[in-house]
Design a protein around this motif. Structure first.
Motif, PDB file in Angstrom:
ATOM      1  N   LEU A  13       0.840  -1.207   0.000  1.00  0.00           N
ATOM      2  CA  LEU A  13       0.000   0.000   0.000  1.00  0.00           C
ATOM      3  C   LEU A  13       0.873   1.254   0.000  1.00  0.00           C
ATOM      4  CD1 LEU A  13      -2.704  -1.129   2.587  1.00  0.00           C
ATOM      5  CD2 LEU A  13      -2.977  -0.942   0.101  1.00  0.00           C
ATOM      6  N   GLN A  14       1.974   1.223   0.740  1.00  0.00           N
ATOM      7  CA  GLN A  14       2.900   2.358   0.770  1.00  0.00           C
ATOM      8  C   GLN A  14       3.511   2.598  -0.608  1.00  0.00           C
ATOM      9  OE1 GLN A  14       3.471   4.576   3.278  1.00  0.00           O
ATOM     10  NE2 GLN A  14       4.671   5.686   1.758  1.00  0.00           N
ATOM     11  N   VAL A  15       3.917   1.526  -1.271  1.00  0.00           N
ATOM     12  CA  VAL A  15       4.486   1.656  -2.618  1.00  0.00           C
ATOM     13  C   VAL A  15       3.441   2.221  -3.577  1.00  0.00           C
ATOM     14  CG1 VAL A  15       5.371   0.352  -4.597  1.00  0.00           C
ATOM     15  CG2 VAL A  15       6.245  -0.127  -2.304  1.00  0.00           C
ATOM     16  N   LEU A  16       2.215   1.734  -3.499  1.00  0.00           N
ATOM     17  CA  LEU A  16       1.148   2.260  -4.361  1.00  0.00           C
ATOM     18  C   LEU A  16       0.934   3.744  -4.113  1.00  0.00           C
ATOM     19  CD1 LEU A  16      -1.400  -0.695  -4.149  1.00  0.00           C
ATOM     20  CD2 LEU A  16       0.054  -0.077  -6.102  1.00  0.00           C
ATOM     21  N   ALA A  17       0.991   4.167  -2.855  1.00  0.00           N
ATOM     22  CA  ALA A  17       0.849   5.586  -2.537  1.00  0.00           C
ATOM     23  C   ALA A  17       2.002   6.393  -3.134  1.00  0.00           C
ATOM     24  CB  ALA A  17       0.783   5.788  -1.027  1.00  0.00           C
ATOM     25  N   GLU A  39      -8.275  -8.644 -10.014  1.00  0.00           N
ATOM     26  CA  GLU A  39      -8.599  -7.216 -10.027  1.00  0.00           C
ATOM     27  C   GLU A  39      -7.330  -6.378  -9.901  1.00  0.00           C
ATOM     28  OE1 GLU A  39     -11.522  -5.771 -10.407  1.00  0.00           O
ATOM     29  OE2 GLU A  39     -12.985  -7.332  -9.974  1.00  0.00           O
ATOM     30  N   PHE A  40      -6.430  -6.796  -9.022  1.00  0.00           N
ATOM     31  CA  PHE A  40      -5.172  -6.074  -8.809  1.00  0.00           C
ATOM     32  C   PHE A  40      -4.312  -6.112 -10.075  1.00  0.00           C
ATOM     33  CE2 PHE A  40      -0.815  -5.926  -6.747  1.00  0.00           C
ATOM     34  CZ  PHE A  40      -0.866  -4.569  -6.464  1.00  0.00           C
ATOM     35  N   GLY A  54      -6.655   4.975  -7.268  1.00  0.00           N
ATOM     36  CA  GLY A  54      -7.207   3.956  -8.169  1.00  0.00           C
ATOM     37  C   GLY A  54      -7.331   2.607  -7.495  1.00  0.00           C
ATOM     38  N   PHE A  55      -6.334   2.255  -6.708  1.00  0.00           N
ATOM     39  CA  PHE A  55      -6.369   0.995  -5.982  1.00  0.00           C
ATOM     40  C   PHE A  55      -7.548   0.954  -5.009  1.00  0.00           C
ATOM     41  CE2 PHE A  55      -5.401  -1.387  -2.121  1.00  0.00           C
ATOM     42  CZ  PHE A  55      -5.208  -2.657  -2.645  1.00  0.00           C
ATOM     43  N   GLU A  56      -7.808   2.068  -4.336  1.00  0.00           N
ATOM     44  CA  GLU A  56      -8.892   2.120  -3.356  1.00  0.00           C
ATOM     45  C   GLU A  56     -10.255   1.886  -4.002  1.00  0.00           C
ATOM     46  OE1 GLU A  56      -8.646   2.128  -0.159  1.00  0.00           O
ATOM     47  OE2 GLU A  56      -6.562   2.698   0.128  1.00  0.00           O
ATOM     48  N   GLU A  57     -10.369   2.074  -5.310  1.00  0.00           N
ATOM     49  CA  GLU A  57     -11.635   1.837  -6.007  1.00  0.00           C
ATOM     50  C   GLU A  57     -11.880   0.357  -6.273  1.00  0.00           C
ATOM     51  OE1 GLU A  57     -11.819   4.270  -9.498  1.00  0.00           O
ATOM     52  OE2 GLU A  57     -11.346   6.093  -8.370  1.00  0.00           O
ATOM     53  N   LEU A  58     -10.856  -0.482  -6.128  1.00  0.00           N
ATOM     54  CA  LEU A  58     -11.013  -1.921  -6.362  1.00  0.00           C
ATOM     55  C   LEU A  58     -11.839  -2.548  -5.243  1.00  0.00           C
ATOM     56  CD1 LEU A  58      -7.359  -2.911  -7.364  1.00  0.00           C
ATOM     57  CD2 LEU A  58      -9.277  -2.378  -8.880  1.00  0.00           C
TER      58      LEU A  58
END
Length: 171
Positions: A57-61, A111-112, A68-72
């Protein structure tokens, strides 16, 4: 439409799992000619894990992908417990993790992976290679490209600069 994967690229990644998809995304964002080969036409199958950890999650941030990830579809959790005959037994408590994220998220891996490959296709100067077929790559297996190629159509020698993935490690 079936398209044979290109025979020339700077980087060819064998396998579009989480590591291959992320590497393809990062290289595409850096403007590097990259192809990610995946033997399946889609990601709709069972995987080993659907857990996205706090460090991911830190890397995605840091990559500006968190929104975008939070919409999954996902199930965030900060604790994991096990039900036994004696009651609930705590197995993990993520609320004390250092950093911004004190949780993990259960996200269907297909999804990811769709999310990561869609983000790679948005990278500058790239276009997607449609999935659904492919020429013989490796030991006669059929693969379908999942990641971008240069929009200008320029190709470099098939020798490429790097190789990665399970097929490369078997040599």
């Amino acid at each position: 439409m079936t398209q044979t994967p290109p025979t020339v690229t700077t980087v060819c990644i064998a396998g579009c799992g989480p590591a291959g998809a992320m590497l393809g995304l990062l290289l595409a964002r850096a403007g590097i000619d990259v192809v990610v080969l995946e033997k399946h036409a889609d990601f709709l199958r069972d995987f080993r894990g659907d857990t996205v950890h706090a460090s991911t999650l830190q890397v995605l941030a840091e990559l500006d992908l968190l929104d975008g990830f939070e919409e999954l579809p996902q199930q965030p959790t900060s604790t994991i417990t096990l039900m036994t005959d004696s009651g609930m037994v705590p197995l993990g408590d993520f609320t004390r993790l250092p950093g911004r994220f004190q949780r993990l998220s259960m996200v269907p891996q297909w999804e990811f992976l769709d999310f990561l490959t869609a983000e790679a296709e948005r990278a500058p100067l790239v276009r997607p290679l449609p999935a659904g077929g492919g020429g013989g790559v490796g030991r006669g297996e059929r693969h379908s490209g999942r990641s971008p190629l240069p929009a200008d159509g320029r190709r470099r020698h098939a020798g490429g600069d790097r190789a990665t993935g399970p097929a490369h490690r078997r040599r």
